[in-house]
Design an enzyme around this catalytic site. Structure first.
Site, short mmCIF file in Angstrom:
data_model
loop_
_atom_site.label_atom_id
_atom_site.label_comp_id
_atom_site.label_asym_id
_atom_site.label_seq_id
_atom_site.Cartn_x
_atom_site.Cartn_y
_atom_site.Cartn_z
N ASP A 192 13.48 0.34 12.12
CA ASP A 192 12.75 0.99 11.04
C ASP A 192 13.25 2.44 11.06
O ASP A 192 13.81 2.88 12.07
CB ASP A 192 11.26 0.89 11.37
CG ASP A 192 10.40 1.84 10.60
OD1 ASP A 192 10.22 1.59 9.41
OD2 ASP A 192 9.93 2.84 11.18
N ASP A 237 11.50 5.68 9.33
CA ASP A 237 10.54 6.79 9.44
C ASP A 237 9.57 6.59 10.59
O ASP A 237 8.94 5.54 10.70
CB ASP A 237 9.77 6.90 8.11
CG ASP A 237 10.72 7.24 6.98
OD1 ASP A 237 11.15 8.39 6.89
OD2 ASP A 237 11.05 6.32 6.22
N ASP A 266 7.50 1.51 14.18
CA ASP A 266 6.38 2.33 14.64
C ASP A 266 5.05 1.85 14.12
O ASP A 266 4.01 2.30 14.57
CB ASP A 266 6.56 3.78 14.16
CG ASP A 266 6.44 3.87 12.64
OD1 ASP A 266 7.32 3.33 11.95
OD2 ASP A 266 5.45 4.44 12.14
N1 LIG Z 1 3.90 5.23 -1.62
C1 LIG Z 1 3.59 5.47 -0.34
N2 LIG Z 1 4.58 5.56 0.56
C2 LIG Z 1 4.25 5.82 1.83
C3 LIG Z 1 2.92 5.98 2.25
N3 LIG Z 1 2.92 6.21 3.59
C4 LIG Z 1 4.21 6.21 3.97
N4 LIG Z 1 5.01 5.99 2.92
C5 LIG Z 1 6.47 5.92 2.85
O1 LIG Z 1 6.89 4.72 3.46
C6 LIG Z 1 8.17 4.92 4.01
C7 LIG Z 1 8.12 4.44 5.45
O2 LIG Z 1 9.41 4.12 5.82
P1 LIG Z 1 9.76 3.21 7.11
O3 LIG Z 1 11.15 3.65 7.48
O4 LIG Z 1 8.76 3.53 8.15
O5 LIG Z 1 9.71 1.79 6.66
C8 LIG Z 1 8.50 6.40 3.90
O6 LIG Z 1 9.37 6.59 2.80
C9 LIG Z 1 7.16 7.04 3.60
O7 LIG Z 1 7.29 8.19 2.80
C10 LIG Z 1 1.89 5.88 1.29
O8 LIG Z 1 0.70 6.02 1.59
N5 LIG Z 1 2.28 5.62 0.01
MG LIG Z 2 8.17 3.64 10.08
#
Ligand SMILES: Nc1nc2c(ncn2[C@@H]2O[C@H](COP(=O)(O)O)[C@@H](O)[C@H]2O)c(=O)[nH]1
Ligand SMILES: [Mg+2]
Length: 509
Positions: free
Chosen positions: A57, A59, A343
């Site tokens: 993953d 983020d 994570d």
């Molecule tokens: N639209 C929303 N996007 C969200 C939220 N919380 C997190 N995020 C986005 O998801 C990805 C997570 O990426 P990963 O690599 O962990 O799969 C990242 O782009 C965040 O900005 C939300 O509440 N709403």
């Molecule tokens: Mg993540």
């Protein structure tokens, strides 16, 4: 520090992941000594030799955001949306903590807690939609803001928009946070200066190289879209080169066989998911139609659109799709051949493990300090156990004396002696209880002033710990801890113990 300290703590100086010379298993200095905060812990046996592909993953797994800058960005962006779009007032006090059993920032009394959550310990019942789960670091700003609004409404009901009850306020905060993630409030700012918001980790590239040299396929599955993914991955994989003036926009792709962006996890892991998959043209970000990963001509053209010259066709970037597409692209025969590192216990781990049968590794950044503290506080824990044992012993003796006084036929002197012993014992019991309670409170506060130990609720495993145990085959504090172990390692869980077995163990050394 004695020898055992050195063995448990490893040599920190050799293991600075943010430093210039990452210490990885395959390097000459690599070896068995691993800092306890960086160890990988195992819930279910996992032989890396059986793993064909390792996925990541992005983020909060590969990219660890800096709380001091990123969380403020998320908090302030959300406040702006609440104030300017939804009519909430501007003044909201920032410097307090929240806890599940808090109403806003007011700690619930024992009675209120029982009234609200019941008095049974049912770990699995606190689920959506009645409860909101704060199980990713992205949710911190949201939880904090909601607590502030609850306080504001309780103390100044006239200041929140009319009709804004607690559920509506939560929905408003949720919507504002969601928008911050979608409309560029966060990503545009991070993209301008990734170094300000994301920790550098020079172990990531050596780790990926080591895994690939060991014959493993590597892939990335992220919910972020391509443009942002490219910026973050460039920063993580090429930042040191960029400082030397070299722009290497897509170099990082060489470390992955397949990259899937905009994956919409956890739905991505459902095998009956019919989501379309598009190939991404990295230069333009254009989405190209394809047939299950095979390039196909666009309408009006007779041949499939090819990626720009110079970009090795082996590195493939997609948007959307599902696990079926991914397995096909990587020629995966069985789900158990895949290890996925993420994570988010719900978004990354639970579904991929429970539904699909992938092997999983959860990244829990708080674990590093938690494990170090567990080690530092081992003597305190021993004291706590002694106090607990003493409390139990004194309580048993009080019960026994009371029983005797009630049911035995006793002479006057004997009875008098027993009554005075009972008085002494009861006062000793109260002292020990208090000392134990205080020591227990102090011990928990060492981990976190309000929350205490991440993986414990009192003496029991926390709900989070319970989920980690069930769904994460492995767990560790940082993704790059994988680089400290052989890529062929056989991870084995520790022995299980039932309460009766503890009788035979001496107190921890
Ligand atoms: N639209 C929303 N996007 C969200 C939220 N919380 C997190 N995020 C986005 O998801 C990805 C997570 O990426 P990963 O690599 O962990 O799969 C990242 O782009 C965040 O900005 C939300 O509440 N709403
Ligand atoms: Mg993540």
């Amino acid at each position: 520090m004695d020898h055992s300290d050195r063995t448990m703590l490893g040599d920190k100086a050799l293991q600075s992941h943010g430093g210039e010379k990452p210490h990885i298993w395959s390097s000459l200095e690599g070896g068995p000594r691993i800092d306890i905060g960086k160890q990988i812990f195992c819930n279910r046996s996992l032989n890396m030799r059986n793993i064909v592909a390792i996925g990541f993953d992005m983020d909060y797994t590969l990219a660890q955001y800096k709380p001091e800058t990123f969380e403020s960005l998320a908090y302030e962006g959300t406040v702006r949306k609440l104030v300017y779009d939804l009519g909430y007032p501007q003044e909201m006090d920032r410097h307090k903590y929240v806890k599940v059993a808090y109403h806003g920032f007011r700690e619930l009394s024992k009675e209120d807690k029982v009234g609200t959550y019941g008095n049974t310990f049912i770990r699995d019942s606190f689920d959506e939609p009645d409860y909101a789960l704060i199980d990713t670091l992205f949710s911190l700003a949201e939880a904090y803001l909601f607590a502030q609004l609850v306080d504001l409404r309780d103390n100044n009901p006239g200041k929140v928009p009319e009709g804004a009850d607690y559920p509506r306020m939560y929905k408003d905060v949720r919507a504002a946070v969601d928008l911050c993630h979608r409309d560029g409030t966060l990503k545009q700012v991070v993209a301008k200066d990734p170094k300000r918001y994301i920790n550098e980790d020079t172990s990531i590239v050596p780790m990926l190289k080591m895994l690939r040299n060991s014959g493993r396929l590597t892939f990335l599955v992220t919910n972020s879209l391509w443009d942002y993914t490219n910026i973050v991955m460039n920063f993580l994989c090429a930042s040191h080169k960029l400082e030397g003036g070299i722009t290497c926009k897509f170099d990082w792709l060489q470390y992955f066989d397949v990259v899937i962006t905009g994956s919409a996890k956890p739905g991505f892991f459902l095998e009956d998911n019919r989501a379309n998959i598009f190939e991404v043209e990295p230069e333009s970000g254009m989405l190209l139609n394809n047939d299950n990963g095979t390039p196909m001509p666009q309408v009006g053209s007779t041949s499939p659109k090819m990626l720009p010259k110079g970009l090795n066709k082996r590195y493939r970037v997609f948007q959307g799709g599902s696990v079926g597409h991914l397995h096909k692209l990587l020629s995966i025969e069985s789900s158990t051949q895949v290890l996925y590192v993420g994570d988010h216990i719900y978004g990354d781990i639970l579904r991929s493990k429970k539904v699909l049968g992938w092997r999983t590794m959860l990244v829990v950044p708080e674990l590093e300090r938690e494990v170090e503290l567990l080690w530092e506080l081992r003597d305190t824990r021993k004291q706590l156990r002694l106090l607990r044992n003493e409390r139990d012993l004194v309580e048993d003796r009080v019960h026994h004396l009371k029983w005797s006084l009630k049911f035995e036929s006793l002479g006057d002197d004997e009875k008098q002696n027993m009554i005075s012993s009972l008085g002494e014992l009861e006062s000793r019991r109260d002292q020990v209880r208090l000392a134990h309670q205080q020591a227990q409170g102090d011990y928990h506060q060492k981990f976190h002033k309000i929350w205490g130990q991440l993986m414990k609720t009192g003496y029991q495993n926390s709900r989070f710990a319970h989920q980690v145990e069930r769904f994460a085959c492995l767990y560790t504090s940082q993704v790059s801890n994988l680089s400290l172990y052989s890529p062929d390692k056989c991870y084995r869980p520790s022995e299980d113990f039932m309460p009766h077995e503890f009788i035979f163990f001496p107190l921890e050394k």
